[in-house]
Structure formats: C-alpha cells, structure tokens
Design a protein around this motif. Structure first.
Motif, short mmCIF file in Angstrom:
data_model
loop_
_atom_site.label_atom_id
_atom_site.label_comp_id
_atom_site.label_asym_id
_atom_site.label_seq_id
_atom_site.Cartn_x
_atom_site.Cartn_y
_atom_site.Cartn_z
N VAL A 15 0.84 -1.20 0.00
CA VAL A 15 0.00 0.00 0.00
C VAL A 15 0.87 1.25 0.00
N GLY A 16 0.67 2.10 -1.00
CA GLY A 16 1.39 3.36 -1.08
C GLY A 16 0.53 4.51 -0.59
N GLY A 17 1.11 5.67 -0.53
CA GLY A 17 0.40 6.84 -0.02
C GLY A 17 -0.27 7.68 -1.08
N LEU A 20 -5.93 6.64 -4.01
CA LEU A 20 -6.45 5.29 -3.82
C LEU A 20 -7.87 5.36 -3.30
N LEU A 25 -9.38 -0.26 -1.81
CA LEU A 25 -8.38 -0.71 -0.84
C LEU A 25 -8.99 -1.69 0.16
N ALA A 37 3.32 -1.65 3.89
CA ALA A 37 3.01 -0.27 3.54
C ALA A 37 4.29 0.49 3.26
N GLY A 41 1.60 5.13 3.28
CA GLY A 41 0.59 4.12 2.98
C GLY A 41 0.09 3.42 4.22
N LYS A 44 -3.22 4.78 5.34
CA LYS A 44 -4.36 4.28 4.58
C LYS A 44 -4.76 2.88 5.04
N TYR A 101 -0.90 -1.01 -4.55
CA TYR A 101 -2.01 -0.06 -4.61
C TYR A 101 -1.55 1.28 -4.05
N GLY A 102 -1.96 2.39 -4.70
CA GLY A 102 -1.59 3.70 -4.20
C GLY A 102 -0.30 4.22 -4.79
#
Length: 227
Positions: A15-17, A20, A25, A37, A41, A44, A101-102
């Motif tokens: 998971v990125g920042g 999104l 998610l 992360a 992220g 999130k 994602y992200g």
C-alpha cells in the motif's frame, strides 16, 4: 533500525500513499495475506482497519502519532534518500507477486518513479493497480486470454525487442525505445502470446483484467536480478 525481509509464499499487498479509492483498498485488504506499507501508505491501511505487517520508508510522510499506533516490529525505517519508498519496499519483499495499490494516479512524477523502479527490479514481480490500469514488467514469455478488441499497451523503459501473437499490430521486428517507437493502444485480436528479449517492456492493461494478468504471470518465467 529493522530492515529484515518480508518473506511470503503467497502474493503480498503493498500500500502506497498515493491516490487510492477507499472501497478498492478495503476490498483488496479483505483478500490479502501479508500487507506491507510504503511510509504514508500505513495511514491508509490503518484507516481501512488493517494493521500492516511491515512499513518501510524514510517515514517523512508518517506522523509520530501514527507511528506510535503500529505494532512492535512493524516500523522498519530505511534512512537513505537515494531511492523512493516504493523501491525501499520492493527490495525488502520476497514473494511470488506484489500487488501495489496507491502508486498510480495523482502525481505524474510519482507514477514515473514507480514505473522506473519496476524496470530496475524486474526480478521482483510486481503489478501496480490504479483506478484505470494495471502495469507490470512483461516477462520473457506471457500468454493471456483476453477479449478480442481489448486495449493492450506496451511501453519500453529501455531498448527492447520482442515477438507477439494475437495483437492487431504485431511487434515482431520492431526496436522499441522510450524516445523512439512505443507500443501504446494496441488491441487484442486473438489468444495473446508475448515474447520479450529483455526485461525493459512495461505491459499496461485495463484494471478489469487484473485477475487474468495475475493468473498469466503465475505461469510465466521470471527475469533474473539485474547485475
């Protein structure tokens, strides 16, 4: 500092920042095994109700308050500034597949940086998932079952050649370069088979084809690490 590698025999969700959708998610997290992360992220993932198993980055986007909420051993700072947080994560994950994602959407410079990391680390199989598209490094051989007429784009990150079956415009005999010939907006004309001579080509498909891509990658050979 705790920079140990995350090992998994199953795909890892990263998971990125960046941009999104919360619903996307949450759905991805509900199906995920291990979750990593990249710096911000983690916020999130926590907001979606999931404690990440590891957080890598320089932590410049994760407040002290959120850092304090992480379970012991989850925070794994990587202080150097010579790589992106995405790169820091990818090189610390050993898994058959990473779903990121992200990392697509919002800032163009961040997207370009993420795709550069994909090309730099072709041995770390990763699919970036955005609102419209999915992107990965095309393996040496890949077979895809996609609807006729489906959009399929190829974008070279270096000089690369290859061969194709099942594309409206075959790629055989073409020398692709980012400052020369590229392969955007091709289309599927039948069962797709791609062969690449080097790990320099990105494959871009509509996000609706994520499952088909993941299934195809499961049977594809892996590129070795770059020297």
């Amino acid at each position: 500092m705790n920079n140990k590698i995350v090992h998994s025999d199953l795909p890892v969700l990263l998971v990125g920042g960046g941009a999104l959708d919360n619903g996307v998610l949450e759905a991805a997290l509900s199906r995920a095994g291990l979750v990593v992360a990249a710096d911000g992220g983690a916020a999130k993932a926590l907001a979606a109700g999931r404690m990440p198993d590891a957080v890598y980055g320089d932590m410049d986007s994760l407040s002290p308050e959120l850092q304090a909420r992480l379970a012991p051993g989850v925070l794994r700072p990587v202080a150097e500034q010579d790589s992106t947080d995405f790169d820091k994560c990818l090189r610390h994950i050993e898994a058959p597949l990473v779903l990121g994602y992200g990392f697509l959407g919002a800032r163009l410079d961040h997207q370009l940086a993420a795709m550069t990391v994909l090309a730099r680390r072709p041995d770390r199989r990763c699919v970036l998932v955005g609102a419209e598209d999915v992107v990965c490094v095309c393996p040496a051989e890949l077979e895809l079952d996609l609807p006729v007429g489906e959009r399929l784009s190829l974008w070279p990150m270096a000089e690369v050649t290859g061969r194709s079956e099942g594309l409206r415009w075959p790629i055989d005999g073409i020398v692709f370069r980012p400052d020369g010939v590229t392969g955007t907006s091709n289309a599927v004309s039948g069962p797709v088979r791609l062969r690449m001579d080097a790990p320099g080509m990105l494959l871009i498909l509509p996000v609706e084809r994520l499952e088909a891509l993941v299934s195809a990658l499961d049977h594809a050979p892996r590129w070795p690490a770059r020297a």
